[in-house]
Design a protein around this motif. Structure first.
Motif, PDB file in Angstrom:
ATOM      1  N   LEU A 328       0.822  -1.206   0.000  1.00  0.00           N
ATOM      2  CA  LEU A 328       0.000   0.000   0.000  1.00  0.00           C
ATOM      3  C   LEU A 328       0.863   1.267   0.000  1.00  0.00           C
ATOM      4  O   LEU A 328       0.526   2.260  -0.665  1.00  0.00           O
ATOM      5  CB  LEU A 328      -0.930  -0.001   1.212  1.00  0.00           C
ATOM      6  N   PHE A 329       1.990   1.229   0.711  1.00  0.00           N
ATOM      7  CA  PHE A 329       2.881   2.387   0.710  1.00  0.00           C
ATOM      8  C   PHE A 329       3.395   2.657  -0.700  1.00  0.00           C
ATOM      9  O   PHE A 329       3.546   3.824  -1.101  1.00  0.00           O
ATOM     10  CB  PHE A 329       4.056   2.163   1.665  1.00  0.00           C
ATOM     11  N   GLN A 330       3.695   1.590  -1.434  1.00  0.00           N
ATOM     12  CA  GLN A 330       4.152   1.776  -2.808  1.00  0.00           C
ATOM     13  C   GLN A 330       3.148   2.586  -3.627  1.00  0.00           C
ATOM     14  O   GLN A 330       3.521   3.467  -4.406  1.00  0.00           O
ATOM     15  CB  GLN A 330       4.377   0.421  -3.477  1.00  0.00           C
ATOM     16  N   SER A 331       1.866   2.307  -3.437  1.00  0.00           N
ATOM     17  CA  SER A 331       0.849   3.007  -4.221  1.00  0.00           C
ATOM     18  C   SER A 331       0.801   4.489  -3.882  1.00  0.00           C
ATOM     19  O   SER A 331       0.606   5.338  -4.769  1.00  0.00           O
ATOM     20  CB  SER A 331      -0.523   2.362  -3.984  1.00  0.00           C
ATOM     21  N   PHE A 332       0.978   4.830  -2.594  1.00  0.00           N
ATOM     22  CA  PHE A 332       1.104   6.246  -2.227  1.00  0.00           C
ATOM     23  C   PHE A 332       2.284   6.874  -2.966  1.00  0.00           C
ATOM     24  O   PHE A 332       2.205   8.006  -3.453  1.00  0.00           O
ATOM     25  CB  PHE A 332       1.311   6.388  -0.713  1.00  0.00           C
ATOM     26  N   ALA A 333       3.374   6.133  -3.040  1.00  0.00           N
ATOM     27  CA  ALA A 333       4.572   6.652  -3.692  1.00  0.00           C
ATOM     28  C   ALA A 333       4.341   6.896  -5.176  1.00  0.00           C
ATOM     29  O   ALA A 333       4.752   7.938  -5.717  1.00  0.00           O
ATOM     30  CB  ALA A 333       5.733   5.672  -3.493  1.00  0.00           C
ATOM     31  N   TRP A 334       3.688   5.941  -5.881  1.00  0.00           N
ATOM     32  CA  TRP A 334       3.461   6.154  -7.322  1.00  0.00           C
ATOM     33  C   TRP A 334       2.559   7.356  -7.550  1.00  0.00           C
ATOM     34  O   TRP A 334       2.761   8.113  -8.507  1.00  0.00           O
ATOM     35  CB  TRP A 334       2.836   4.916  -7.967  1.00  0.00           C
ATOM     36  N   LEU A 335       1.578   7.530  -6.675  1.00  0.00           N
ATOM     37  CA  LEU A 335       0.692   8.685  -6.801  1.00  0.00           C
ATOM     38  C   LEU A 335       1.482   9.983  -6.678  1.00  0.00           C
ATOM     39  O   LEU A 335       1.294  10.928  -7.463  1.00  0.00           O
ATOM     40  CB  LEU A 335      -0.381   8.619  -5.710  1.00  0.00           C
ATOM     41  N   ALA A 336       2.391  10.024  -5.724  1.00  0.00           N
ATOM     42  CA  ALA A 336       3.166  11.241  -5.487  1.00  0.00           C
ATOM     43  C   ALA A 336       4.250  11.454  -6.539  1.00  0.00           C
ATOM     44  O   ALA A 336       4.523  12.592  -6.944  1.00  0.00           O
ATOM     45  CB  ALA A 336       3.796  11.189  -4.101  1.00  0.00           C
ATOM     46  N   LEU A 337       4.853  10.389  -7.021  1.00  0.00           N
ATOM     47  CA  LEU A 337       6.031  10.521  -7.873  1.00  0.00           C
ATOM     48  C   LEU A 337       5.733  10.585  -9.362  1.00  0.00           C
ATOM     49  O   LEU A 337       6.539  11.120 -10.131  1.00  0.00           O
ATOM     50  CB  LEU A 337       6.992   9.343  -7.618  1.00  0.00           C
ATOM     51  N   THR A 338       4.591  10.032  -9.798  1.00  0.00           N
ATOM     52  CA  THR A 338       4.378   9.897 -11.247  1.00  0.00           C
ATOM     53  C   THR A 338       3.153  10.611 -11.794  1.00  0.00           C
ATOM     54  O   THR A 338       2.963  10.645 -13.010  1.00  0.00           O
ATOM     55  CB  THR A 338       4.255   8.401 -11.623  1.00  0.00           C
ATOM     56  N   MET A 339       2.302  11.189 -10.951  1.00  0.00           N
ATOM     57  CA  MET A 339       1.089  11.827 -11.448  1.00  0.00           C
ATOM     58  C   MET A 339       1.311  13.314 -11.751  1.00  0.00           C
ATOM     59  O   MET A 339       2.064  13.993 -11.045  1.00  0.00           O
ATOM     60  CB  MET A 339      -0.039  11.678 -10.429  1.00  0.00           C
ATOM     61  N   PRO A 340       0.646  13.844 -12.793  1.00  0.00           N
ATOM     62  CA  PRO A 340       0.816  15.264 -13.159  1.00  0.00           C
ATOM     63  C   PRO A 340       0.408  16.228 -12.062  1.00  0.00           C
ATOM     64  O   PRO A 340       0.949  17.333 -11.971  1.00  0.00           O
ATOM     65  CB  PRO A 340      -0.103  15.410 -14.387  1.00  0.00           C
ATOM     66  N   PHE A 341      -0.561  15.835 -11.214  1.00  0.00           N
ATOM     67  CA  PHE A 341      -0.991  16.730 -10.140  1.00  0.00           C
ATOM     68  C   PHE A 341      -0.075  16.632  -8.923  1.00  0.00           C
ATOM     69  O   PHE A 341      -0.331  17.267  -7.898  1.00  0.00           O
ATOM     70  CB  PHE A 341      -2.442  16.439  -9.733  1.00  0.00           C
ATOM     71  N   ALA A 342       0.987  15.834  -9.030  1.00  0.00           N
ATOM     72  CA  ALA A 342       1.981  15.724  -7.956  1.00  0.00           C
ATOM     73  C   ALA A 342       3.354  16.046  -8.536  1.00  0.00           C
ATOM     74  O   ALA A 342       3.495  16.991  -9.308  1.00  0.00           O
ATOM     75  CB  ALA A 342       1.935  14.333  -7.343  1.00  0.00           C
ATOM     76  N   ILE A 343       4.376  15.246  -8.225  1.00  0.00           N
ATOM     77  CA  ILE A 343       5.740  15.570  -8.651  1.00  0.00           C
ATOM     78  C   ILE A 343       5.960  15.254 -10.130  1.00  0.00           C
ATOM     79  O   ILE A 343       6.636  16.006 -10.835  1.00  0.00           O
ATOM     80  CB  ILE A 343       6.759  14.796  -7.790  1.00  0.00           C
ATOM     81  N   ASP A 344       5.440  14.143 -10.620  1.00  0.00           N
ATOM     82  CA  ASP A 344       5.529  13.735 -12.025  1.00  0.00           C
ATOM     83  C   ASP A 344       6.978  13.711 -12.525  1.00  0.00           C
ATOM     84  O   ASP A 344       7.355  14.400 -13.472  1.00  0.00           O
ATOM     85  CB  ASP A 344       4.696  14.660 -12.906  1.00  0.00           C
ATOM     86  N   LEU A 345       7.794  12.892 -11.875  1.00  0.00           N
ATOM     87  CA  LEU A 345       9.205  12.806 -12.237  1.00  0.00           C
ATOM     88  C   LEU A 345       9.422  12.329 -13.668  1.00  0.00           C
ATOM     89  O   LEU A 345      10.375  12.749 -14.331  1.00  0.00           O
ATOM     90  CB  LEU A 345       9.929  11.857 -11.269  1.00  0.00           C
ATOM     91  N   ALA A 346       8.560  11.439 -14.145  1.00  0.00           N
ATOM     92  CA  ALA A 346       8.748  10.893 -15.490  1.00  0.00           C
ATOM     93  C   ALA A 346       8.683  11.984 -16.547  1.00  0.00           C
ATOM     94  O   ALA A 346       9.426  11.945 -17.540  1.00  0.00           O
ATOM     95  CB  ALA A 346       7.693   9.828 -15.769  1.00  0.00           C
ATOM     96  N   GLU A 347       7.818  12.973 -16.348  1.00  0.00           N
ATOM     97  CA  GLU A 347       7.680  14.055 -17.317  1.00  0.00           C
ATOM     98  C   GLU A 347       8.912  14.947 -17.341  1.00  0.00           C
ATOM     99  O   GLU A 347       9.200  15.612 -18.339  1.00  0.00           O
ATOM    100  CB  GLU A 347       6.434  14.888 -16.972  1.00  0.00           C
ATOM    101  N   ARG A 348       9.672  14.936 -16.275  1.00  0.00           N
ATOM    102  CA  ARG A 348      10.855  15.789 -16.175  1.00  0.00           C
ATOM    103  C   ARG A 348      12.119  15.088 -16.680  1.00  0.00           C
ATOM    104  O   ARG A 348      13.208  15.632 -16.604  1.00  0.00           O
ATOM    105  CB  ARG A 348      11.080  16.203 -14.716  1.00  0.00           C
ATOM    106  N   SER A 349      11.954  13.868 -17.169  1.00  0.00           N
ATOM    107  CA  SER A 349      13.116  13.076 -17.565  1.00  0.00           C
ATOM    108  C   SER A 349      13.026  12.682 -19.038  1.00  0.00           C
ATOM    109  O   SER A 349      11.940  12.599 -19.616  1.00  0.00           O
ATOM    110  CB  SER A 349      13.197  11.811 -16.698  1.00  0.00           C
TER     111      SER A 349
END
Length: 397
Positions: A328-349
């Motif tokens: 479940l913690f992993q899912s919180f992390a994906w929400l924070a790290l990969t979504m446009p309304f959050a950090i969205d690291l993939a878009e910056r790479s």
């Protein structure tokens, strides 16, 4: 015996009562789950692959297809079935009759289904907890207390799977020829949701479909239950030769079955759309044997380690004991790290694949550290504590 008066017992966290292999398998394979989800959410694709790989992305695609994608969930389905039998056996030792034990398992499965619905809509549409809840209900009602004659049928599913794999391999090789087909995977044609509200709205529609797709794992759950009835992971020594055969054979089938799609994904081969489609089905089906191989490998590792547990083994086993919280913690992390309304690291790479992979490894290390800290304080994971309370209420456990 009155079930209401019998003492009930939940899952135990005492090292002396727990077998190492199941915990080691759950904790270790959460790394592969993190890799799969990290790359999948970063790329919005199933499986998480770079469609036009350059440089190191080609070998990474091959690694993920050969060892990670479609190979992790079968292992967890097997462990889920194993855990059902373990929990039922623990209730029996505590003096609970079959009817009472079944009621406990049904409550636990219903709680998993409810938790999966929340998880799948609020955090990750690819949730598998809801499917486990349904599978737990079905298995408990139809198969749990059946005779050895019935459970002896479970491993025969592998013979059927082997026949299907042989057919897929034949069709893949027969159709293989010149062509310009891309990597056969499902990419989300829609852009990522810009707001959390849109994200939840999409998940409400996607979660039921994803859950139904995972119900095919019932056969792996059944094989896990069969293995638990023989205590193969709890007492691997008498089954060492069988485990070695499963580890070597299963891994060979898994890697070779993924090879055609791996070559396509790395840009090392091209073919037509028909052959590429067969290659994908071959890769997905052979994941069953990959899951079996990993279970056998962890059992053999546990046998070799014995009581000589170092800090790494203790930490991985601690995460395995708290695998629900880690998942479940992993899912919180994906929400924070990969979504446009959050950090969205993939878009910056320039390489969302590598970002997703690195995030997956990093998130797993965070959960590993957290589980070890909880172990030292002799605390359960928060999700495990919640599931335990819902399952057993205020009974003394």
């Amino acid at each position: 015996m009155q079930t209401t008066e019998a003492p009930v017992r939940g899952t135990t966290s005492r090292p002396t009562e727990r077998a190492l292999a199941p915990d080691l398998a759950r904790g270790g394979m959460l790394l592969f789950i993190a890799m799969a989800h990290g790359t999948g959410t970063a790329l919005s694709a199933t499986p998480g692959l770079e469609p036009e790989p350059t440089g190191v992305e080609g070998p990474v695609n091959m690694f993920l297809l050969s060892f990670v994608h479609a190979r992790s969930f079968p292992l967890f389905a097997l462990m889920f079935g194993y855990g059902i039998v373990q929990l039922a056996r623990r209730q029996e030792r505590a003096g609970v009759d079959r009817r009472g034990a079944r009621a406990i398992l049904l409550r636990r499965s219903a709680a998993l289904l409810a938790l999966g619905a929340l998880h799948g809509t609020l955090l990750l549409s690819g949730d598998i907890l809801g499917a486990y809840g349904i599978l737990g209900l079905v298995f408990t009602l139809t198969l749990l207390n059946r005779s050895d004659r019935v459970h002896r049928l479970a491993p025969w599913y592998l013979a059927l799977a082997g026949a299907v794999i042989a057919a897929y391999a034949f069709f893949t090789l027969s159709a293989w020829g010149p062509g310009d087909s891309g990597v056969p995977f499902r990419a989300d044609p829609a852009p990522k949701p810009e707001t959390y509200g849109e994200f939840v709205g999409e998940n409400v529609a996607h979660w039921p479909v994803q859950t139904l797709m995972f119900l095919s794992l019932i056969f792996m759950v059944w094989i896990g239950a069969w293995a638990a009835r023989h205590r193969i992971l709890e007492n691997p020594a008498p089954h060492k030769r069988r485990l070695q055969t499963v580890a070597a054979g299963g891994l060979a089938v898994s890697v070779l079955g993924a090879l055609p799609m791996s070559l396509l994904s790395a840009g090392l081969a091209t073919t037509n759309k028909e052959a590429a489609s067969w290659a994908r089905m071959l890769y997905e089906t052979t994941g069953t044997f990959g899951g079996l191989a990993y279970a056998a490998i962890f059992a053999l590792l546990a046998l070799r380690i014995g009581q000589r547990r170092g800090p790494v083994v203790n930490a991985v086993a601690a995460l395995g004991q708290r695998s629900l919280s880690g998942y479940l913690f992993q899912s919180f992390a994906w929400l924070a790290l990969t979504m446009p309304f959050a950090i969205d690291l993939a878009e910056r790479s320039d390489s969302p694949l590598l970002v997703g992979l690195v995030c997956g490894i990093g998130v797993w290390l965070v959960t590993l550290t957290g589980a070890e800290l909880l172990r030292r304080k002799r605390l359960r994971g928060p999700a495990e504590a919640l599931l335990r309370r819902v399952t057993y209420g205020r009974a003394r456990l």
